[in-house]
Scaffold this motif. Structure first.
Motif, PDB file in Angstrom:
ATOM      1  N   HIS A 255       0.825  -1.401   0.100  1.00  0.00           N
ATOM      2  CA  HIS A 255       0.175  -0.312   0.256  1.00  0.00           C
ATOM      3  C   HIS A 255       1.090   0.961   0.321  1.00  0.00           C
ATOM      4  O   HIS A 255      -0.005   2.404   0.582  1.00  0.00           O
ATOM      5  N   TRP A 257       2.761   1.805   1.942  1.00  0.00           N
ATOM      6  CA  TRP A 257       3.290   2.536   3.320  1.00  0.00           C
ATOM      7  C   TRP A 257       4.617   2.234   4.553  1.00  0.00           C
ATOM      8  O   TRP A 257       4.150   1.691   5.683  1.00  0.00           O
ATOM      9  N   ASP A 282      -5.977   6.414  10.578  1.00  0.00           N
ATOM     10  CA  ASP A 282      -7.599   6.048  10.712  1.00  0.00           C
ATOM     11  C   ASP A 282      -6.747   5.535   9.352  1.00  0.00           C
ATOM     12  O   ASP A 282      -8.080   4.577   8.771  1.00  0.00           O
ATOM     13  N   GLU A 283      -6.595   5.515   7.977  1.00  0.00           N
ATOM     14  CA  GLU A 283      -6.436   4.599   7.088  1.00  0.00           C
ATOM     15  C   GLU A 283      -5.648   3.137   7.156  1.00  0.00           C
ATOM     16  O   GLU A 283      -6.441   2.698   6.542  1.00  0.00           O
ATOM     17  N   HIS A 286      -8.385   1.173   9.171  1.00  0.00           N
ATOM     18  CA  HIS A 286      -8.923   0.781   7.974  1.00  0.00           C
ATOM     19  C   HIS A 286      -9.269  -0.081   7.420  1.00  0.00           C
ATOM     20  O   HIS A 286      -9.849  -1.139   6.832  1.00  0.00           O
ATOM     21  N   THR A 287      -7.676  -0.331   6.707  1.00  0.00           N
ATOM     22  CA  THR A 287      -7.355  -1.148   5.457  1.00  0.00           C
ATOM     23  C   THR A 287      -6.848  -1.966   5.844  1.00  0.00           C
ATOM     24  O   THR A 287      -7.617  -3.470   5.866  1.00  0.00           O
TER      25      THR A 287
END
Length: 334
Positions: A255, A257, A282-283, A286-287
């Motif tokens: 992703h 990250w 939050d990303e 929730h991913t």
């Protein structure tokens, strides 16, 4: 998809816990290598429920293949065929510094160990001569006194825990199934896990129907806003702990990250455990994680894993009422 939950209870509480989980509609329970032995609870779970049972996962490299074979065979017999032997390699610091065992080439070690346990099962169940000669294990002695004989239900299947591509491919070549670590996403599964599973099965000349997939997920489960903060913070911390591990960076890389792994590792090196959860925004939450009410979580799990997973093996890193788990099971099965 079946729902299998972690059995995280002290031995005196296991019987009541598995009865409650069975009543709640859960399909199975699994134990893991945490702050308790992971085999003893499954003996009680087998006696006091009809749930499916698994180790998810037993750390294999510090253990002898023969010890693993005896324990798994006994659990398969006692549970009347309800047991899956899940094995994993762990990471180098734990193998060398916690278990005082040998870490060399983990994929090769796990391949050979899996084959060795399978050879012991074949010796006992089918009467084949025991003749294991490898780089890590040699076993060629089995007299009648030490042979438990065949099992009515057959030997237990062996599933391997994996996240990285090489271990995943090897698992598909030699094992009966795969436990995918909870630190995953559908993007990662489709880009990395499933192609490696297909490649491993093809290399071994095996059909996809011969291989099972158990997928983990980090859940933050709550009923209303009063419980939301505890669920969210539990999921954030769990994801941060996993994300700090170099071996699990592959999910973050999928992703874009990847830098987060280094940041989380730095916080842990500095002993800033209270700060690691806040580093998961939050990303990321929730991913990789799934947070919400039972209805919301079940819908998201179905959207992510329906058609991919044979069983869901979520990790719920906070206290959850049994009624909430029953609602989740109802929603998933419904």
């Amino acid at each position: 998809m079946q729902l299998h939950l972690r059995l995280d209870a002290d031995l005196p509480d296991v019987a009541a816990r598995v009865r409650a989980l069975e009543e709640a509609g859960v399909d199975g329970v699994y134990t893991y290598e945490g702050n308790r032995d992971l085999l003893y609870p499954l003996v009680l779970a087998a006696e006091h429920s009809s749930l499916q049972l698994a180790t998810n996962v037993a750390i294999a490299l510090p253990r002898s293949p023969m010890h693993l074979a005896y324990a798994a065979y006994d659990l398969q017999r006692f549970s009347q065929g309800r047991f899956v032997l899940g094995l994993g390699s762990q990471i180098r610091p734990h193998i060398e510094r916690r278990f005082a065992a040998r870490w060399d080439k983990p994929v090769a070690q796990m391949r050979e160990l899996t084959r060795a346990v399978q050879a012991v099962f074949a010796c006992w169940h089918e009467g084949r001569p025991l003749d294991v000669r490898g780089d890590y294990y040699t076993m060629n002695l089995m007299t009648p006194m030490f042979d438990p004989g065949p099992l009515e239900w057959g030997p237990p299947p062996i599933w391997l825990g994996a996240l990285g591509p090489r271990m995943t491919r090897m698992a598909a070549e030699v094992a009966d199934g795969l436990f995918v670590h909870p630190f995953n996403t559908p993007t990662f599964l489709r880009a990395t896990t499933l192609p490696e599973v297909d490649a491993g099965l093809a290399a071994a000349g095996r059909a996809r129907s011969s291989f099972s997939l158990g997928v983990g997920a980090v859940l933050g489960l709550y009923r209303d806003e009063r419980d939301r903060d505890a669920a969210v913070q539990g999921a954030r911390f769990n994801l941060a702990f996993y994300g700090s591990t170099p071996a699990y960076k592959v999910t973050l890389d999928a992703h874009g990250w990847g830098d987060l792994q280094g940041e989380l590792a730095r916080l842990i090196r500095e002993g800033r455990w209270a700060d690691i959860g806040a580093a998961v925004d939050d990303e990321v939450l929730h991913t990789i994680g799934v947070v919400g009410t039972p209805t919301e979580v079940a819908a998201e799990l179905k959207a992510r894993y329906d058609g991919l997973a044979d069983r869901l093996c979520p990790s719920i890193p906070h206290a959850v009422d049994i009624d909430l788990l029953a609602e989740l099971a109802d929603e998933l099965h419904g």
